[in-house]
Design a protein around this motif. Structure first.
Motif, short mmCIF file in Angstrom:
data_model
loop_
_atom_site.label_atom_id
_atom_site.label_comp_id
_atom_site.label_asym_id
_atom_site.label_seq_id
_atom_site.Cartn_x
_atom_site.Cartn_y
_atom_site.Cartn_z
N UNK A 85 45.48 45.60 17.26
CA UNK A 85 46.04 44.89 18.42
C UNK A 85 44.96 44.59 19.45
N UNK A 86 44.01 45.51 19.60
CA UNK A 86 42.90 45.25 20.53
C UNK A 86 42.06 44.06 20.08
N UNK A 87 41.87 43.92 18.78
CA UNK A 87 41.09 42.79 18.26
C UNK A 87 41.82 41.46 18.48
N UNK A 88 43.14 41.47 18.37
CA UNK A 88 43.92 40.26 18.66
C UNK A 88 43.74 39.86 20.12
N UNK A 89 43.81 40.84 21.00
CA UNK A 89 43.59 40.57 22.42
C UNK A 89 42.15 40.10 22.66
#
Length: 224
Positions: free
Chosen positions: A29-33
């Motif tokens: 999820x951090x990489x998507x952000x």
């Protein structure tokens, strides 16, 4: 990471596979952000023509404010096992930072190096985005990740894992292929060389014995 739980009982803080998967989901999820931030950075830099150094400074100021705000919130937020590796059972023990820095002044050195390297890396990344694209910025960040992994391996903070290295190489190859950077150019060069060789062979053929040299016997469809 799940496979690592089975053999690395020294460096891992806990051996719960569910905790490892939870950490991987947080990273995902951090990489998507992070990807959305890359695109927004490119839009702002190329749309407003803001100086790269000024953009780096504002990002550092906002990043510091947000980090302090989250640190204060996580300092009072209780966390479940196995995420509470401190005496107070919270996500982040902000009150323990100052005593640790006082008891071990050498911690200031990596902290200062981290701040300077983060600023320099962010300035270089924004420069690449402004004059190139976010995809090339991703390739540059991949090189920094490889350097960090190599340094951690040399300092014996990490064990050599071939699967990790193969996954990183596949990821970088996918980014390069997406940018049409290396592999596509090699493919186009190979096809062009084959086509030039075929046209050279066609130029030496004749329709019949009485035909003029250099006239191809192939149909137009074959030439195409």
């Amino acid at each position: 990471d799940v496979q690592r739980v089975a053999y690395d009982r020294i460096l891992l803080p806990n051996w719960d596979s569910n905790a490892v998967l939870t950490g991987n989901l947080l990273v995902l999820f951090a990489q998507i952000f992070h990807a959305a931030k890359f695109v927004y950075d490119e839009k702002c830099l190329k749309g407003t023509d803001i100086p790269t150094l000024l953009a780096t400074g504002w990002q550092g100021i906002f990043g510091l404010l947000i980090t302090v705000l989250l640190g204060v919130c996580l300092n009072f937020l209780p966390s479940p096992v196995p995420l509470n590796h401190n005496s107070r059972g919270v996500f982040d023990d902000l009150c323990g930072i100052i005593p640790q820095l006082r008891s071990n002044p050498t911690l200031w050195s990596p902290l200062i190096i981290f701040v300077i390297s983060s600023a320099g890396c962010n300035f270089a990344s924004l420069t690449i985005v402004k004059y190139s694209s976010s995809a090339n910025r991703l390739l540059a960040d991949g090189l920094s990740v490889l350097l960090i992994w190599w340094m951690a391996f040399m300092l014996e903070w990490e064990w050599f894992n071939l699967i990790t290295l193969m996954g990183f190489i596949i990821l970088e190859m996918g980014t390069i292929a997406y940018r049409n950077a290396i592999f596509i150019e090699w493919y186009r060069s190979l096809i062009a060389r084959l086509m030039r060789g075929r046209y050279a062979d066609l130029s030496t053929e004749t329709v019949n014995d009485s035909a003029e040299p250099g006239v191809s016997t192939n149909s137009p469809a074959d030439v195409i």
